[in-house]
Design a protein around this motif. Structure first.
Motif, PDB file in Angstrom:
ATOM      1  N   LEU A  67       0.885  -1.157   0.000  1.00  0.00           N
ATOM      2  CA  LEU A  67       0.000   0.000   0.000  1.00  0.00           C
ATOM      3  C   LEU A  67       0.923   1.207   0.000  1.00  0.00           C
ATOM      4  N   LEU A  68       0.974   1.913  -1.109  1.00  0.00           N
ATOM      5  CA  LEU A  68       1.913   3.017  -1.292  1.00  0.00           C
ATOM      6  C   LEU A  68       1.160   4.340  -1.224  1.00  0.00           C
ATOM      7  N   PHE A  69       1.570   5.213  -0.305  1.00  0.00           N
ATOM      8  CA  PHE A  69       0.977   6.540  -0.166  1.00  0.00           C
ATOM      9  C   PHE A  69       1.939   7.576  -0.709  1.00  0.00           C
ATOM     10  N   VAL A  70       1.390   8.586  -1.375  1.00  0.00           N
ATOM     11  CA  VAL A  70       2.203   9.656  -1.943  1.00  0.00           C
ATOM     12  C   VAL A  70       1.556  10.983  -1.590  1.00  0.00           C
ATOM     13  N   GLU A  71       2.393  11.952  -1.237  1.00  0.00           N
ATOM     14  CA  GLU A  71       1.917  13.318  -1.066  1.00  0.00           C
ATOM     15  C   GLU A  71       2.746  14.210  -1.976  1.00  0.00           C
ATOM     16  N   THR A  72       2.069  14.977  -2.824  1.00  0.00           N
ATOM     17  CA  THR A  72       2.777  15.863  -3.748  1.00  0.00           C
ATOM     18  C   THR A  72       3.270  17.103  -3.004  1.00  0.00           C
ATOM     19  N   ILE A  73       4.119  17.871  -3.654  1.00  0.00           N
ATOM     20  CA  ILE A  73       4.609  19.097  -3.012  1.00  0.00           C
ATOM     21  C   ILE A  73       3.493  20.116  -2.832  1.00  0.00           C
ATOM     22  N   LYS A  74       2.375  19.911  -3.517  1.00  0.00           N
ATOM     23  CA  LYS A  74       1.212  20.795  -3.343  1.00  0.00           C
ATOM     24  C   LYS A  74       0.249  20.264  -2.283  1.00  0.00           C
ATOM     25  N   GLY A  75       0.620  19.160  -1.617  1.00  0.00           N
ATOM     26  CA  GLY A  75      -0.198  18.634  -0.527  1.00  0.00           C
ATOM     27  C   GLY A  75      -1.285  17.665  -0.932  1.00  0.00           C
ATOM     28  N   ARG A  76      -1.354  17.298  -2.201  1.00  0.00           N
ATOM     29  CA  ARG A  76      -2.349  16.304  -2.634  1.00  0.00           C
ATOM     30  C   ARG A  76      -1.876  14.917  -2.223  1.00  0.00           C
ATOM     31  N   LYS A  77      -2.832  14.101  -1.766  1.00  0.00           N
ATOM     32  CA  LYS A  77      -2.505  12.760  -1.281  1.00  0.00           C
ATOM     33  C   LYS A  77      -3.218  11.711  -2.120  1.00  0.00           C
ATOM     34  N   PHE A  78      -2.461  10.692  -2.515  1.00  0.00           N
ATOM     35  CA  PHE A  78      -3.037   9.582  -3.252  1.00  0.00           C
ATOM     36  C   PHE A  78      -2.224   8.339  -2.962  1.00  0.00           C
ATOM     37  N   GLY A  79      -2.689   7.215  -3.487  1.00  0.00           N
ATOM     38  CA  GLY A  79      -1.963   5.983  -3.253  1.00  0.00           C
ATOM     39  C   GLY A  79      -2.388   4.880  -4.185  1.00  0.00           C
ATOM     40  N   VAL A  80      -1.725   3.772  -4.038  1.00  0.00           N
ATOM     41  CA  VAL A  80      -1.993   2.594  -4.853  1.00  0.00           C
ATOM     42  C   VAL A  80      -1.770   1.359  -3.991  1.00  0.00           C
ATOM     43  N   TYR A  81      -2.545   0.331  -4.277  1.00  0.00           N
ATOM     44  CA  TYR A  81      -2.378  -0.961  -3.605  1.00  0.00           C
ATOM     45  C   TYR A  81      -2.170  -2.038  -4.658  1.00  0.00           C
ATOM     46  N   THR A  82      -1.286  -2.965  -4.364  1.00  0.00           N
ATOM     47  CA  THR A  82      -1.109  -4.134  -5.213  1.00  0.00           C
ATOM     48  C   THR A  82      -0.811  -5.358  -4.354  1.00  0.00           C
ATOM     49  N   GLU A  83      -1.472  -6.459  -4.673  1.00  0.00           N
ATOM     50  CA  GLU A  83      -1.222  -7.709  -3.948  1.00  0.00           C
ATOM     51  C   GLU A  83       0.096  -8.339  -4.356  1.00  0.00           C
ATOM     52  N   ILE A  84       0.452  -8.197  -5.626  1.00  0.00           N
ATOM     53  CA  ILE A  84       1.662  -8.860  -6.113  1.00  0.00           C
ATOM     54  C   ILE A  84       2.917  -8.040  -5.851  1.00  0.00           C
ATOM     55  N   GLY A  85       2.761  -6.846  -5.348  1.00  0.00           N
ATOM     56  CA  GLY A  85       3.918  -6.031  -4.993  1.00  0.00           C
ATOM     57  C   GLY A  85       4.605  -5.418  -6.195  1.00  0.00           C
ATOM     58  N   PHE A  86       5.732  -4.856  -5.915  1.00  0.00           N
ATOM     59  CA  PHE A  86       6.538  -4.205  -6.936  1.00  0.00           C
ATOM     60  C   PHE A  86       7.888  -4.895  -7.005  1.00  0.00           C
ATOM     61  N   ASP A  87       8.490  -4.843  -8.167  1.00  0.00           N
ATOM     62  CA  ASP A  87       9.899  -5.208  -8.265  1.00  0.00           C
ATOM     63  C   ASP A  87      10.521  -4.329  -9.334  1.00  0.00           C
ATOM     64  N   SER A  88      11.817  -4.224  -9.291  1.00  0.00           N
ATOM     65  CA  SER A  88      12.488  -3.278 -10.183  1.00  0.00           C
ATOM     66  C   SER A  88      12.831  -3.882 -11.543  1.00  0.00           C
ATOM     67  N   SER A  89      12.324  -5.085 -11.813  1.00  0.00           N
ATOM     68  CA  SER A  89      12.543  -5.665 -13.139  1.00  0.00           C
ATOM     69  C   SER A  89      11.636  -4.945 -14.138  1.00  0.00           C
ATOM     70  N   ASP A  90      11.929  -5.113 -15.373  1.00  0.00           N
ATOM     71  CA  ASP A  90      11.112  -4.484 -16.420  1.00  0.00           C
ATOM     72  C   ASP A  90       9.998  -5.404 -16.890  1.00  0.00           C
ATOM     73  N   GLN A  91       9.758  -6.484 -16.163  1.00  0.00           N
ATOM     74  CA  GLN A  91       8.747  -7.457 -16.547  1.00  0.00           C
ATOM     75  C   GLN A  91       7.360  -6.957 -16.158  1.00  0.00           C
ATOM     76  N   HIS A  92       6.428  -6.970 -17.118  1.00  0.00           N
ATOM     77  CA  HIS A  92       5.050  -6.553 -16.863  1.00  0.00           C
ATOM     78  C   HIS A  92       4.344  -7.611 -16.023  1.00  0.00           C
ATOM     79  N   LYS A  93       3.588  -7.151 -15.036  1.00  0.00           N
ATOM     80  CA  LYS A  93       2.784  -8.046 -14.206  1.00  0.00           C
ATOM     81  C   LYS A  93       1.368  -7.509 -14.148  1.00  0.00           C
ATOM     82  N   SER A  94       0.426  -8.395 -13.971  1.00  0.00           N
ATOM     83  CA  SER A  94      -0.976  -8.011 -13.900  1.00  0.00           C
ATOM     84  C   SER A  94      -1.522  -8.350 -12.518  1.00  0.00           C
ATOM     85  N   ASP A  95      -2.307  -7.426 -11.959  1.00  0.00           N
ATOM     86  CA  ASP A  95      -2.908  -7.643 -10.641  1.00  0.00           C
ATOM     87  C   ASP A  95      -4.352  -7.175 -10.696  1.00  0.00           C
TER      88      ASP A  95
END
Length: 105
Positions: A67-95
């Motif tokens: 569960l990734l939360f982000v706040e922009t420099i203008k104070g806007r807050k958003f996020g994303v959730y993924t069950e399969i997680g992230f990895d730094s490979s360039d391989q496409h994954k579907s969730d």
């Protein structure tokens, strides 16, 4: 006598998601999808870990249920959730359980 298992305390001290109302909003999003959150653990904080994407990748690579939360420099807050997680490979994954959210004041 059986020893009672101590419930692990959440290690979640986010500057972005900093109110119980915000955290409950996210937990309810999971409940509405038929899922529950057992515990939230803060894996990365730019205020503590710096804001390099490589540092973020090192902290979350290979982990699931992110569960990734982000706040922009203008104070806007958003996020994303993924069950399969992230990895730094360039391989496409579907969730099919992934979702994006925006917190509006």
């Amino acid at each position: 006598k059986k020893k009672k298992k101590k419930k692990k305390k959440e290690k979640f001290n986010s500057k972005i998601m900093n109110t119980k109302e915000q955290i409950n909003l996210i937990k309810n999003k999971f409940i509405n999808r038929g899922k529950t959150i057992q515990r939230l653990n803060l894996l990365f904080s730019s205020s503590k870990d710096g804001d390099l994407s490589q540092t973020l990748n090192n902290k979350i690579d290979g982990k699931n249920n992110i569960l990734l939360f982000v706040e922009t420099i203008k104070g806007r807050k958003f996020g994303v959730y993924t069950e399969i997680g992230f990895d730094s490979s360039d391989q496409h994954k579907s969730d099919n359980e992934a979702f994006f959210f925006l917190l509006i004041k």
